[in-house]
Design a protein around this motif. Structure first.
Motif, PDB file in Angstrom:
ATOM      1  N   SER A 244       0.799  -1.226   0.000  1.00  0.00           N
ATOM      2  CA  SER A 244       0.000   0.000   0.000  1.00  0.00           C
ATOM      3  C   SER A 244       0.833   1.278   0.000  1.00  0.00           C
ATOM      4  O   SER A 244       0.277   2.370  -0.095  1.00  0.00           O
ATOM      5  CB  SER A 244      -0.923   0.030   1.224  1.00  0.00           C
ATOM      6  OG  SER A 244      -0.157   0.050   2.416  1.00  0.00           O
ATOM      7  N   PHE A 245       2.154   1.171   0.134  1.00  0.00           N
ATOM      8  CA  PHE A 245       2.957   2.395   0.109  1.00  0.00           C
ATOM      9  C   PHE A 245       4.383   2.127  -0.371  1.00  0.00           C
ATOM     10  O   PHE A 245       4.874   0.992  -0.355  1.00  0.00           O
ATOM     11  CB  PHE A 245       2.983   3.062   1.492  1.00  0.00           C
ATOM     12  CG  PHE A 245       3.820   2.344   2.521  1.00  0.00           C
ATOM     13  CD1 PHE A 245       5.168   2.641   2.689  1.00  0.00           C
ATOM     14  CD2 PHE A 245       3.246   1.373   3.335  1.00  0.00           C
ATOM     15  CE1 PHE A 245       5.939   1.974   3.630  1.00  0.00           C
ATOM     16  CE2 PHE A 245       4.012   0.700   4.272  1.00  0.00           C
ATOM     17  CZ  PHE A 245       5.354   1.004   4.432  1.00  0.00           C
TER      18      PHE A 245
ATOM     19  N   SER B   9       8.341   4.223  -0.218  1.00  0.00           N
ATOM     20  CA  SER B   9       9.115   5.354   0.307  1.00  0.00           C
ATOM     21  C   SER B   9      10.407   5.517  -0.482  1.00  0.00           C
ATOM     22  O   SER B   9      11.060   4.524  -0.833  1.00  0.00           O
ATOM     23  CB  SER B   9       9.444   5.145   1.789  1.00  0.00           C
ATOM     24  OG  SER B   9       8.277   5.208   2.574  1.00  0.00           O
TER      25      SER B   9
ATOM     26  N   LYS C 233       1.386   6.736  -0.505  1.00  0.00           N
ATOM     27  CA  LYS C 233       0.532   5.723   0.114  1.00  0.00           C
ATOM     28  C   LYS C 233      -0.887   5.785  -0.434  1.00  0.00           C
ATOM     29  O   LYS C 233      -1.424   6.862  -0.674  1.00  0.00           O
ATOM     30  CB  LYS C 233       0.488   5.923   1.636  1.00  0.00           C
ATOM     31  CG  LYS C 233      -0.310   4.854   2.369  1.00  0.00           C
ATOM     32  CD  LYS C 233      -0.284   5.063   3.872  1.00  0.00           C
ATOM     33  CE  LYS C 233      -1.064   3.947   4.587  1.00  0.00           C
ATOM     34  NZ  LYS C 233      -1.101   4.145   6.057  1.00  0.00           N
ATOM     35  N   LYS C 234      -1.482   4.613  -0.634  1.00  0.00           N
ATOM     36  CA  LYS C 234      -2.902   4.538  -0.977  1.00  0.00           C
ATOM     37  C   LYS C 234      -3.674   4.232   0.297  1.00  0.00           C
ATOM     38  O   LYS C 234      -3.523   3.155   0.881  1.00  0.00           O
ATOM     39  CB  LYS C 234      -3.170   3.467  -2.039  1.00  0.00           C
ATOM     40  CG  LYS C 234      -4.643   3.398  -2.416  1.00  0.00           C
ATOM     41  CD  LYS C 234      -4.876   2.708  -3.736  1.00  0.00           C
ATOM     42  CE  LYS C 234      -6.336   2.818  -4.130  1.00  0.00           C
ATOM     43  NZ  LYS C 234      -6.623   2.301  -5.461  1.00  0.00           N
ATOM     44  N   GLU C 235      -4.485   5.196   0.724  1.00  0.00           N
ATOM     45  CA  GLU C 235      -5.238   5.036   1.956  1.00  0.00           C
ATOM     46  C   GLU C 235      -6.442   4.125   1.744  1.00  0.00           C
ATOM     47  O   GLU C 235      -6.990   4.036   0.643  1.00  0.00           O
ATOM     48  CB  GLU C 235      -5.702   6.402   2.468  1.00  0.00           C
ATOM     49  CG  GLU C 235      -4.570   7.385   2.758  1.00  0.00           C
ATOM     50  CD  GLU C 235      -3.752   7.012   3.985  1.00  0.00           C
ATOM     51  OE1 GLU C 235      -4.052   5.976   4.614  1.00  0.00           O
ATOM     52  OE2 GLU C 235      -2.811   7.764   4.303  1.00  0.00           O
TER      53      GLU C 235
ATOM     54  N   ILE D 127      -4.752   8.676  -2.941  1.00  0.00           N
ATOM     55  CA  ILE D 127      -3.298   8.696  -2.801  1.00  0.00           C
ATOM     56  C   ILE D 127      -2.888   9.899  -1.964  1.00  0.00           C
ATOM     57  O   ILE D 127      -3.322  11.024  -2.212  1.00  0.00           O
ATOM     58  CB  ILE D 127      -2.601   8.767  -4.172  1.00  0.00           C
ATOM     59  CG1 ILE D 127      -2.955   7.542  -5.017  1.00  0.00           C
ATOM     60  CG2 ILE D 127      -1.087   8.896  -4.011  1.00  0.00           C
ATOM     61  CD1 ILE D 127      -2.480   6.221  -4.440  1.00  0.00           C
TER      62      ILE D 127
ATOM     63  N   SER E  26       1.757  16.482   4.361  1.00  0.00           N
ATOM     64  CA  SER E  26       1.129  15.572   3.398  1.00  0.00           C
ATOM     65  C   SER E  26       0.499  16.350   2.245  1.00  0.00           C
ATOM     66  O   SER E  26       0.194  17.536   2.364  1.00  0.00           O
ATOM     67  CB  SER E  26       0.072  14.694   4.079  1.00  0.00           C
ATOM     68  OG  SER E  26      -1.030  15.467   4.489  1.00  0.00           O
TER      69      SER E  26
ATOM     70  N   VAL F 254       1.632   1.998  -6.645  1.00  0.00           N
ATOM     71  CA  VAL F 254       0.734   2.029  -5.491  1.00  0.00           C
ATOM     72  C   VAL F 254      -0.725   2.162  -5.935  1.00  0.00           C
ATOM     73  O   VAL F 254      -1.608   1.465  -5.436  1.00  0.00           O
ATOM     74  CB  VAL F 254       1.112   3.191  -4.546  1.00  0.00           C
ATOM     75  CG1 VAL F 254       0.076   3.349  -3.445  1.00  0.00           C
ATOM     76  CG2 VAL F 254       2.495   2.956  -3.938  1.00  0.00           C
TER      77      VAL F 254
ATOM     78  N   THR G  26       7.026   9.474   1.044  1.00  0.00           N
ATOM     79  CA  THR G  26       6.227   8.255   1.000  1.00  0.00           C
ATOM     80  C   THR G  26       4.953   8.465   0.199  1.00  0.00           C
ATOM     81  O   THR G  26       4.246   9.461   0.384  1.00  0.00           O
ATOM     82  CB  THR G  26       5.863   7.784   2.429  1.00  0.00           C
ATOM     83  OG1 THR G  26       7.069   7.506   3.145  1.00  0.00           O
ATOM     84  CG2 THR G  26       4.996   6.537   2.392  1.00  0.00           C
TER      85      THR G  26
END
Length: 352
Positions: free
Chosen positions: A260-261, A263, A334-336, A322, A315, A288, A332
């Motif tokens: 899911s992420f 970095s 990331k897909k929440e 995303i 963020s 991602v 990073t």
């Protein structure tokens, strides 16, 4: 040109295209996407011609978009009869593309492409087809280059339609023009279906085909199709090289990779040319998010500014759930799991 020579030259060009791009292997199983139009019908004839040389297993797939009433049903019947004529397996599905477009907030063209490729992919998986052949030709490629140019696309968009994609989709007709294909079918005395919606210039592709390209041919360059095709070939080669370089830098800058992420090292990213940073981050988003849909140049500019120039903020939100997080040494992607607005509200409420 005498029909016999025309057919011989046509077949030779296709053989050379297949060989040059390594489209087929001995004993390949090939699913042919057939609408009933001239391109896909010619493609069936060509693959049948190549069948003895490669010992091919050929199947025909037809998706009925249910957009043109009785005409759609006649297209389906025509393709079924074509498959029967040559003794080929026939796979058909009816799908209400208009409803699919409305439900998923897509254009009819986008929805049609999505459901077609989902159907072909499913058949490939379920029936073991190793290649999926589509009837894209040189005109299609030139039209796509022009459409992407009008939209302000970068090198990838201007590189047009690849002859082979993902070692699965193959386009044996990509070196032939629409006129070449029509002349070939006439020489073969092979009928085909005509989609009346292809003349509807409310669709951008049709407007480019029937209005823009004729003006470019008559007033600027009678060889515009070949010129655009040549441009796409040059850019495709350069894009392949740059993509390979971007993959090397992606692996070099990567610090953590999860489902899911992802970095990256900010220090290593900062040492790259901005164009390469752009490519590396796009690769990260693609891995991602699983696609780059709705990720625009503006988004990429915001990411670079956020990463290297802004001192405030931790963020940055992008389409598709995303979120980009900035730490001291890492960036990073990331897909929440939940919508970003929901996460933001919960964060303000002190529950995360």
């Amino acid at each position: 040109m005498e029909p016999g020579k025309l057919k011989k030259d046509f077949y030779r060009t296709i053989e050379n295209t297949v060989r040059e791009f390594k489209m087929l292997e001995p004993k390949d199983s090939v699913l042919v996407a057939v609408s009933g139009g001239p391109d896909s019908v010619a493609l069936v004839l060509l693959l049948i011609f190549l069948k003895p040389s490669y010992d091919l297993d050929i199947g025909i797939a037809h998706l009925n978009h249910l957009l043109r009433g009785e005409d759609s049903l006649r297209d389906e019947a025509f393709v079924r009869e074509l498959a029967q004529k040559f003794g080929l397996p026939f796979f058909c599905k009816q799908k209400d593309v208009k409803s699919h477009a409305e439900h998923h907030r897509l254009s009819v063209e986008e929805a049609g492409r999505e459901v077609r490729y989902d159907f072909f992919s499913m058949l490939s998986h379920d029936h073991g087809y190793k290649k999926i052949a589509t009837g894209h030709n040189k005109n299609d490629n030139a039209e796509l280059v022009l459409i992407n140019l009008l939209r302000g696309a970068g090198p990838k968009g201007l590189s047009g339609i690849p002859p082979v994609r993902d070692n699965l989709y193959i386009r044996p007709l990509i070196r032939k023009t629409k006129k070449d294909i029509l002349d070939f079918l006439k020489a073969e005395d092979q009928p085909f279906r005509v989609d009346a919606s292809n003349t509807d210039t409310t669709y951008l592709r049709n407007a480019v085909r029937h209005r823009l390209i004729p003006v470019l041919e008559s007033d600027y360059n009678p060889e515009i199709i070949n010129a655009l095709d040549r441009l796409s070939h040059i850019l495709r080669q350069e894009e392949e090289y740059l993509d390979a370089e971007a993959q090397k830098q992606f692996e070099s800058c990567l610090t953590i990779k999860d489902a899911s992420f992802i970095s990256f090292s900010k220090k290593k990213l900062s040492k790259l040319h901005p164009a390469m940073v752009n490519r590396v981050i796009r690769k990260g988003i693609g891995k991602v998010k699983k696609d780059l849909r709705r990720i625009s140049l503006t988004h990429m500019e915001d990411i670079l500014d956020f990463c290297f120039n802004r001192h405030s903020g931790t963020s940055l939100d992008l389409p598709g759930r995303i979120r980009i997080y900035k730490q001291k040494d890492t960036l990073t992607i990331k897909k929440e799991e939940r919508p970003l607005r929901e996460i933001g509200k919960l964060t303000k409420g002190g529950r995360i």
